[in-house]
Design an enzyme around this catalytic site. Structure first.
Site, PDB file in Angstrom:
ATOM      1  N   GLU A 173      -7.207  -1.589 -10.631  1.00 34.89           N
ATOM      2  CA  GLU A 173      -8.396  -2.311 -11.058  1.00 34.89           C
ATOM      3  C   GLU A 173      -8.017  -3.465 -11.982  1.00 34.89           C
ATOM      4  OE1 GLU A 173     -11.050  -3.592 -10.605  1.00 34.89           O
ATOM      5  OE2 GLU A 173     -12.651  -2.144 -11.034  1.00 34.89           O
ATOM      6  N   ARG A 188      -7.829   8.144  -9.758  1.00 32.72           N
ATOM      7  CA  ARG A 188      -9.120   8.180  -9.080  1.00 32.72           C
ATOM      8  C   ARG A 188      -9.046   7.570  -7.683  1.00 32.72           C
ATOM      9  NH1 ARG A 188      -9.384   4.454 -13.345  1.00 32.72           N
ATOM     10  NH2 ARG A 188     -10.169   2.350 -12.903  1.00 32.72           N
ATOM     11  N   HIS A 209     -10.380  -0.409  -6.211  1.00 35.44           N
ATOM     12  CA  HIS A 209     -11.398  -0.352  -7.256  1.00 35.44           C
ATOM     13  C   HIS A 209     -12.415  -1.476  -7.064  1.00 35.44           C
ATOM     14  CE1 HIS A 209      -8.606   2.347  -9.476  1.00 35.44           C
ATOM     15  NE2 HIS A 209      -7.702   1.602  -8.869  1.00 35.44           N
ATOM     16  N   ARG A 217     -13.495   1.809  -1.974  1.00 36.17           N
ATOM     17  CA  ARG A 217     -13.557   2.070  -3.419  1.00 36.17           C
ATOM     18  C   ARG A 217     -13.458   3.577  -3.677  1.00 36.17           C
ATOM     19  NH1 ARG A 217     -18.492   1.517  -7.747  1.00 36.17           N
ATOM     20  NH2 ARG A 217     -17.202   1.710  -9.629  1.00 36.17           N
ATOM     21  N   HIS A 218     -12.892   3.937  -4.813  1.00 35.29           N
ATOM     22  CA  HIS A 218     -12.717   5.337  -5.201  1.00 35.29           C
ATOM     23  C   HIS A 218     -14.049   6.028  -5.498  1.00 35.29           C
ATOM     24  CE1 HIS A 218     -13.768   4.439  -9.380  1.00 35.29           C
ATOM     25  NE2 HIS A 218     -13.048   3.334  -9.240  1.00 35.29           N
TER      26      HIS A 218
END
Length: 226
Positions: free
Chosen positions: A85, A61, A153, A10-11
């Protein structure tokens, strides 16, 4: 052929994460804490997994988080919009209380696991399908000794992991979401085994206590008196 190891990362934190706003596909950058998380997470992930290939969502991101890790292992980053996402339609950018005030019944239904279709959100099944399509395409280009790192995401990763384990992503909520710059590690099962992937580890990070991780590098600074 298929990569033997799959890591979904995940970012880092954004201003929307910090203010508890629903991001969806709003293309918002990492904030200062998120940049620090990406750097620290890259070092930690590089000690555990050295990717043969790194692919990321094209939202900034995720792409910037991927570049931090790729730099640590000497890899390039390929961007794939299928790894974005989950889209949340008109709810994107709003806080939970704002959504609850404007769409009270839909909000309650969403919190219990229903689909917020009236908001214009993507279905869970659709997100899982595009995520699995992307992951499958990229892992099948690699060999059994290779590692694919996918940077994406929170909701998208949770749905992808659920589907990769052979569980219905539309109706099962048994996997918790990832903290920022934490990852899931899956290993390829034996040929023709069902499911094709096994979950080895979930929500793994750089080893900081969570309150320090969320606060960033200045977590231990004493407040300055006026």
């Amino acid at each position: 052929m298929s990569a033997g190891t799959l890591v979904l990362l995940r970012h880092g934190r954004t201003e929307y994460n910090a203010s508890m706003r629903l991001q969806g596909q709003v293309d918002i950058p990492l904030d200062a804490v998120g940049q620090w998380q990406a750097e620290q997470g890259a070092k930690a992930l590089a000690t555990a997994h050295r990717a043969t290939r790194v692919v990321a969502s094209d939202l900034v991101r995720a792409a910037d988080t991927a570049r931090a890790y790729a730099s640590a292992v000497g890899a390039d980053v390929a961007l794939d919009p299928r790894l974005r996402e989950r889209g949340f339609g008109v709810w994107e950018g709003l806080t939970g209380p704002e959504i609850a005030e404007r769409w009270p019944e839909e909000y309650v239904a969403w919190r219990r696991g229903d689909e917020p279709t009236r908001a214009g959100a993507e279905s869970k099944a659709a997100v899982a399908a595009r995520m699995v399509d992307a992951v499958t395409e990229h892992v099948e280009a690699l060999g059994a000794d290779d590692t694919l790192v996918v940077v994406s995401h929170g909701a998208a990763i949770t749905l992808a992991v659920t589907a990769l384990l052979g569980i219905d992503p539309a109706g099962w909520r048994g996997i918790s979401g990832l903290h920022n710059v934490h990852w899931s590690h899956l290993h390829r099962s034996a040929p023709d085994a069902v499911p094709a992937w096994r979950l080895v580890a979930h929500n793994v990070g750089a080893g900081f206590p969570l309150d320090e991780w969320n606060a960033g590098p200045d977590w231990n600074l004493e407040p300055v008196s006026a």
